[in-house]
Design a protein around this motif. Structure first.
Motif, short mmCIF file in Angstrom:
data_model
loop_
_atom_site.label_atom_id
_atom_site.label_comp_id
_atom_site.label_asym_id
_atom_site.label_seq_id
_atom_site.Cartn_x
_atom_site.Cartn_y
_atom_site.Cartn_z
N GLU A 18 0.83 -1.20 0.00
CA GLU A 18 0.00 0.00 0.00
C GLU A 18 0.86 1.25 0.00
N ALA A 19 0.41 2.24 -0.72
CA ALA A 19 1.12 3.52 -0.82
C ALA A 19 0.70 4.41 0.34
N PRO A 20 1.61 5.24 0.82
CA PRO A 20 1.26 6.14 1.92
C PRO A 20 0.32 7.25 1.47
N GLN A 21 -0.50 7.69 2.39
CA GLN A 21 -1.38 8.84 2.16
C GLN A 21 -0.52 10.09 2.07
N ALA A 22 -0.93 11.01 1.23
CA ALA A 22 -0.26 12.32 1.16
C ALA A 22 -1.33 13.40 1.26
N PRO A 23 -1.12 14.42 2.02
CA PRO A 23 0.03 14.65 2.89
C PRO A 23 -0.08 13.80 4.15
N THR A 24 1.01 13.72 4.88
CA THR A 24 1.02 13.03 6.16
C THR A 24 0.14 13.79 7.15
N THR A 25 -0.65 13.04 7.92
CA THR A 25 -1.51 13.66 8.93
C THR A 25 -1.22 13.07 10.30
N VAL A 26 -1.42 13.89 11.33
CA VAL A 26 -1.32 13.47 12.73
C VAL A 26 -2.62 13.89 13.40
N THR A 27 -3.34 12.93 13.96
CA THR A 27 -4.62 13.21 14.60
C THR A 27 -4.59 12.70 16.03
N PRO A 28 -4.66 13.61 17.01
CA PRO A 28 -4.75 13.15 18.40
C PRO A 28 -6.18 12.70 18.71
N LEU A 29 -6.33 11.47 19.17
CA LEU A 29 -7.65 11.00 19.56
C LEU A 29 -7.89 11.40 21.01
N PRO A 30 -9.06 11.92 21.33
CA PRO A 30 -9.34 12.29 22.72
C PRO A 30 -9.11 11.09 23.65
N ASP A 31 -8.32 11.30 24.68
CA ASP A 31 -8.02 10.26 25.67
C ASP A 31 -7.42 9.00 25.04
N GLY A 32 -6.71 9.18 23.93
CA GLY A 32 -6.12 8.04 23.23
C GLY A 32 -4.84 8.41 22.51
N PRO A 33 -4.47 7.59 21.54
CA PRO A 33 -3.18 7.76 20.87
C PRO A 33 -3.17 8.89 19.84
N LEU A 34 -1.97 9.12 19.29
CA LEU A 34 -1.81 9.95 18.10
C LEU A 34 -1.90 9.01 16.91
N VAL A 35 -2.79 9.29 15.98
CA VAL A 35 -2.94 8.46 14.79
C VAL A 35 -2.23 9.16 13.64
N LEU A 36 -1.25 8.48 13.06
CA LEU A 36 -0.46 9.02 11.96
C LEU A 36 -0.76 8.26 10.68
N ARG A 37 -0.85 9.00 9.58
CA ARG A 37 -1.01 8.41 8.25
C ARG A 37 -0.11 9.17 7.30
N GLY A 38 0.65 8.44 6.50
CA GLY A 38 1.53 9.07 5.53
C GLY A 38 2.78 8.24 5.32
N ASN A 39 3.82 8.88 4.82
CA ASN A 39 5.10 8.23 4.58
C ASN A 39 5.92 8.38 5.86
N LEU A 40 5.81 7.41 6.77
CA LEU A 40 6.33 7.52 8.11
C LEU A 40 7.68 6.83 8.27
#
Length: 148
Positions: A84-106
């Motif tokens: 699978e190809a990475p999503q562009a642009p890379t995103t960082v989403t903090p979930l309330p009371d949870g982790p940071l969700v990252l999508r992109g070329n990490l």
């Protein structure tokens, strides 16, 4: 030049091979969001063994559902296109009371070395037993992000 993750980068965990696709599952990164089970219950069957039966749907449909896995516990490689190809642009989403969700070329620095990936859920509570990844410990210890 941007270097994309390869099959070797994403091939962590157990491989489930079906016509047109291989699905990889890394149980240590799964926090049971269950997007896979809701998205294709005929493929992702946690009560059965093997629990991933990728041949029960088309390869593109399976790939689409795997991409909804926020933690990166699931990955795929299509026979026709590779990993699978990475999503562009890379995103960082903090979930309330949870982790940071990252999508992109990490590129992630882990205790085992550098890892290239396309999706990850990273620990924010500091208590994960699988750092830098979230393992759901935040819920067990009652960690709150203070957002909202």
């Amino acid at each position: 030049m941007t270097t994309l993750p390869t099959n070797q980068d994403l091939a962590q965990g157990k491989a489930y091979v079906a016509p047109g696709i291989t699905v990889y599952y890394d149980a240590r990164r799964c926090v049971h969001v269950a997007n896979c089970v809701r998205g294709l219950p005929e493929v992702f069957r946690p009560g059965e063994r093997p629990w991933i039966q990728a041949a029960q749907a088309g390869a593109l449909a399976v790939a689409a559902v795997v991409r909804t896995c926020p933690t990166g516990a699931l990955h795929y490689a299509l026979d026709s296109e590779g990993p699978e190809a990475p999503q562009a642009p890379t995103t960082v989403t903090p979930l309330p009371d949870g982790p940071l969700v990252l999508r992109g070329n990490l590129i992630l620095q882990t205790p085992g070395g550098e890892v290239r990936d396309v999706r990850a859920a990273l620990c924010r509570c500091g208590q994960s037993g699988n750092k830098p990844y979230c393992d759901g410990t935040h819920a067990q210890v009652g960690w709150k992000s203070g957002e909202g």
